[in-house]
Design an enzyme around this catalytic site. Structure first.
Site, short mmCIF file in Angstrom:
data_model
loop_
_atom_site.label_atom_id
_atom_site.label_comp_id
_atom_site.label_asym_id
_atom_site.label_seq_id
_atom_site.Cartn_x
_atom_site.Cartn_y
_atom_site.Cartn_z
N ARG A 171 0.83 -1.21 0.00
CA ARG A 171 0.00 0.00 0.00
C ARG A 171 0.86 1.26 0.00
O ARG A 171 0.43 2.32 -0.44
CB ARG A 171 -0.88 0.05 1.26
N ARG A 175 9.87 5.34 -3.21
CA ARG A 175 10.36 6.20 -4.29
C ARG A 175 11.84 6.48 -4.14
O ARG A 175 12.32 6.62 -3.01
CB ARG A 175 9.69 7.57 -4.24
N ARG A 248 -8.90 -6.37 13.34
CA ARG A 248 -8.00 -5.71 14.27
C ARG A 248 -8.78 -4.50 14.79
O ARG A 248 -9.44 -3.81 14.02
CB ARG A 248 -6.74 -5.28 13.51
N ARG A 279 0.56 5.64 16.54
CA ARG A 279 0.75 7.00 16.02
C ARG A 279 0.06 8.02 16.91
O ARG A 279 -0.84 7.68 17.68
CB ARG A 279 0.30 7.14 14.57
N GLU A 299 -3.11 6.46 19.12
CA GLU A 299 -3.85 5.34 18.53
C GLU A 299 -3.22 4.03 19.00
O GLU A 299 -2.07 3.75 18.67
CB GLU A 299 -3.78 5.48 17.01
N TYR A 347 -10.10 -4.33 2.97
CA TYR A 347 -9.31 -3.22 3.51
C TYR A 347 -9.37 -2.07 2.49
O TYR A 347 -8.40 -1.74 1.84
CB TYR A 347 -7.88 -3.75 3.67
N ASP A 349 -9.97 1.77 0.98
CA ASP A 349 -9.93 3.20 1.27
C ASP A 349 -11.27 3.83 0.88
O ASP A 349 -12.08 3.22 0.18
CB ASP A 349 -8.78 3.86 0.49
P1 FAD Z 1 -18.15 2.29 8.01
O1 FAD Z 1 -17.64 3.67 7.97
O2 FAD Z 1 -17.60 1.34 8.99
O3 FAD Z 1 -19.74 2.38 8.21
C1 FAD Z 1 -20.54 1.29 8.59
C2 FAD Z 1 -21.66 1.83 9.47
O4 FAD Z 1 -22.60 0.80 9.71
C3 FAD Z 1 -21.16 2.28 10.83
O5 FAD Z 1 -21.60 3.60 11.10
C4 FAD Z 1 -21.78 1.27 11.80
O6 FAD Z 1 -22.09 1.83 13.05
C5 FAD Z 1 -23.04 0.89 11.04
N1 FAD Z 1 -23.56 -0.44 11.41
C6 FAD Z 1 -22.89 -1.60 11.43
N2 FAD Z 1 -23.69 -2.62 11.82
C7 FAD Z 1 -24.92 -2.06 12.03
C8 FAD Z 1 -26.17 -2.58 12.47
N3 FAD Z 1 -26.32 -3.88 12.76
N4 FAD Z 1 -27.21 -1.73 12.60
C9 FAD Z 1 -27.07 -0.40 12.32
N5 FAD Z 1 -25.91 0.14 11.92
C10 FAD Z 1 -24.84 -0.67 11.78
N6 FAD Z 1 -9.52 5.55 4.01
C11 FAD Z 1 -8.93 6.51 3.24
O7 FAD Z 1 -9.27 6.65 2.07
N7 FAD Z 1 -7.98 7.35 3.77
C12 FAD Z 1 -7.57 7.26 5.07
O8 FAD Z 1 -6.71 8.03 5.50
C13 FAD Z 1 -8.15 6.24 5.89
N8 FAD Z 1 -7.78 6.12 7.16
C14 FAD Z 1 -8.34 5.15 7.93
C15 FAD Z 1 -7.93 5.04 9.24
C16 FAD Z 1 -8.48 4.08 10.06
C17 FAD Z 1 -8.02 3.97 11.48
C18 FAD Z 1 -9.46 3.19 9.53
C19 FAD Z 1 -10.05 2.11 10.39
C20 FAD Z 1 -9.88 3.30 8.23
C21 FAD Z 1 -9.33 4.27 7.40
N9 FAD Z 1 -9.75 4.44 6.09
C22 FAD Z 1 -9.16 5.40 5.31
C23 FAD Z 1 -10.83 3.62 5.50
C24 FAD Z 1 -12.23 4.25 5.66
O9 FAD Z 1 -12.52 4.39 7.03
C25 FAD Z 1 -13.27 3.35 5.01
O10 FAD Z 1 -12.96 3.14 3.66
C26 FAD Z 1 -14.70 3.89 5.08
O11 FAD Z 1 -15.00 4.55 6.26
C27 FAD Z 1 -15.66 2.72 4.93
O12 FAD Z 1 -17.00 3.14 4.88
P2 FAD Z 1 -18.14 2.06 5.08
O13 FAD Z 1 -19.43 2.76 4.83
O14 FAD Z 1 -17.84 0.85 4.31
O15 FAD Z 1 -18.03 1.58 6.60
N1 UDP Z 2 3.64 0.73 7.97
C1 UDP Z 2 4.85 0.61 8.61
N2 UDP Z 2 5.43 1.70 9.17
C2 UDP Z 2 4.85 2.93 9.12
C3 UDP Z 2 3.62 3.05 8.47
C4 UDP Z 2 3.03 1.94 7.89
O1 UDP Z 2 5.40 -0.48 8.69
O2 UDP Z 2 5.42 3.89 9.67
C5 UDP Z 2 3.03 -0.48 7.40
C6 UDP Z 2 2.09 -1.19 8.37
O3 UDP Z 2 2.20 -2.56 8.16
C7 UDP Z 2 0.73 -0.71 7.93
C8 UDP Z 2 0.91 -0.64 6.42
O4 UDP Z 2 2.26 -0.17 6.25
O5 UDP Z 2 -0.30 -1.60 8.29
C9 UDP Z 2 -0.05 0.26 5.69
O6 UDP Z 2 0.07 1.56 6.21
P1 UDP Z 2 -1.07 2.62 6.06
O7 UDP Z 2 -0.56 3.94 6.49
O8 UDP Z 2 -1.67 2.49 4.71
O9 UDP Z 2 -2.10 2.10 7.15
P2 UDP Z 2 -3.60 2.57 7.47
O10 UDP Z 2 -3.75 3.99 7.01
O11 UDP Z 2 -4.48 1.63 6.71
O12 UDP Z 2 -3.70 2.41 8.93
#
Ligand code: FAD
Ligand code: UDP
Length: 365
Positions: A171, A175, A248, A279, A299, A347, A349
């Protein structure tokens, strides 16, 4: 029936579907078990700062259609993600690029950096990397792996790098230029005013019931709509009858500090194993905030068990097999559409989730 669609979950997937269905004249009801909309992109405004309550979210995409789509609902700022990795007292630029290699080895040219990496992996003979460790070593060599990847990844996923799939590390860009932009994508930014406002605009004119868990009110809710769009966990939907999918989880410790600037960057990764968090996010820097105080979130990755918040699907062989079984059953069912990160156990975005939702809309509506 009162509605055409019952949409379970108000995250990006559910909200995009609701908006498109409404546009086509369909009547939708969104049910959300949390007390707010937005799923994991939800932001809470605290003292003028948009706090990313479920982890930092940076929007990035190479898909022009998706970029134009989200720009209908929010203006995006020009934030470019450039996290810092901190290993003990040493600071490095991410993603892995010439700035990282210069700091690590004192090299100044791409050729010198590549030579060091080659030298470090010469004896390993990795042809096709079978796991994350082999993948990382073959890309960046032993020093970068040991200092910036191993500890972070094992904290993040709670498993040895040798037991993790290689794709996780692919992911990240690698570079041999001096470029600290964490993403290769053409478009990037943070919605001005936060993600919650973006979601609210998607849901304009759509009926939403908060604090309503579909699985607890299934019979009543199923009687309301012809079709169900489900964005929760697919295994939970089927009562875990074919096995429990693993995730996780994360825990956030958020605090307000009485200073203007705590760490000088939105994201600082702590890559050594001894520090228990992965982080620290300083939220104001996503919007170039100048408020007198600041809000930070540490986090902590954590083991997931039934009932915890599922954050990251663990797409290893065992879990993917279980998922395929649920997917088959879902395809046979027909009445329910599964989508999003939890519904499709991917997984993804944000841009991929929106793209998936729009694809489903084109087929369904
Ligand atoms: P969710 O946002 O999980 O929405 C699902 C919803 O369903 C939730 O509100 C939940 O409460 C509800 N729900 C579940 N079960 C039920 C039920 N039985 N009844 C009623 N409601 C229910 N993507 C990026 O592009 N850039 C980023 O920098 C990035 N950072 C991230 C960092 C973290 C820590 C995480 C975990 C994810 C990150 N993502 C990022 C990914 C991004 O969060 C997801 O792609 C996106 O939010 C997914 O949307 P979704 O609608 O599939 O799910
Ligand atoms: N990762 C790492 N060191 C860092 C940042 C990321 O080893 O400082 C690895 C780690 O395994 C992580 C993966 O790269 O799960 C993807 O990172 P990303 O920032 O995409 O994670 P996310 O935003 O999904 O939490």
């Amino acid at each position: 029936m009162k509605y055409d669609y019952l949409i379970v979950g108000s995250g990006l997937f559910g909200s995009v579907f609701a908006r498109e269905a409404k546009k086509k004249g369909k009547k939708c009801l969104v049910v959300e078990k949390r007390d707010h909309v937005g799923g994991n992109v939800y932001c809470e405004e605290i003292h003028g700062i948009q706090v990313h309550k479920y982890g930092a979210h940076i929007f990035h995409t190479s898909d022009r259609e998706i970029w134009q789509y989200v720009n209908q609902f929010a203006e995006f700022n020009n934030y470019v993600n450039s996290p810092i990795a901190r290993y003990k007292q040493e600071l490095y630029n991410l993603p892995f690029n010439m700035n990282t290699f210069n700091k690590m080895w004192g090299v100044t040219t791409p050729k010198e950096a590549q030579d060091v990496i080659m030298e470090q992996i010469a004896g390993l003979h990795i042809v096709r990397p079978a796991n994350l460790e082999e993948q990382a070593l073959s890309l960046v060599g032993r020093d970068v792996y040991e200092k910036l990847i191993k500890g972070y990844t094992e904290k993040q996923w709670g498993r040895e790098c040798r037991e993790l799939p290689a794709f996780i590390i692919r992911r990240l860009p690698l570079r041999f230029t001096y470029d600290n932009n964490y993403f290769n994508d053409r478009y990037q930014g943070i919605p001005v005013g936060g993600y919650t406002r973006l979601i609210e605009r998607l849901l304009e004119g759509v009926e939403v019931r908060l604090k309503t868990d579909y699985l607890r009110h299934r019979e009543e809710l199923d009687g309301l709509a012809e079709r169900v769009v489900y964005t929760g966990m697919i295994d939970q939907f089927y009562g875990y009858s074919m096995g429990v999918l693993e995730y996780r989880s994360l825990r956030f410790e958020t605090e307000e500090l009485k200073m203007e600037n705590y760490q000088g960057n939105a994201v600082v990764n702590y890559t050594e194993k001894e520090v228990p968090y992965t982080r620290i996010i300083e939220h104001k820097h996503f919007e170039f905030g100048k408020q007198p105080t600041t809000i930070i979130s540490r986090e902590y990755p954590s083991e997931w068990k039934k009932g915890d918040e599922p954050y990251y699907p663990i797409n290893d062989e065992r879990n993917d097999d279980i998922y395929e079984r649920y997917k088959k059953r879902a395809d046979e069912d027909g009445r329910v559409i599964f989508g999003g990160r939890l519904g499709s156990y991917r997984y993804y975005d944000m841009d991929k989730v929106i793209a998936e939702a729009l694809k489903v809309c084109r087929k369904e509506l």
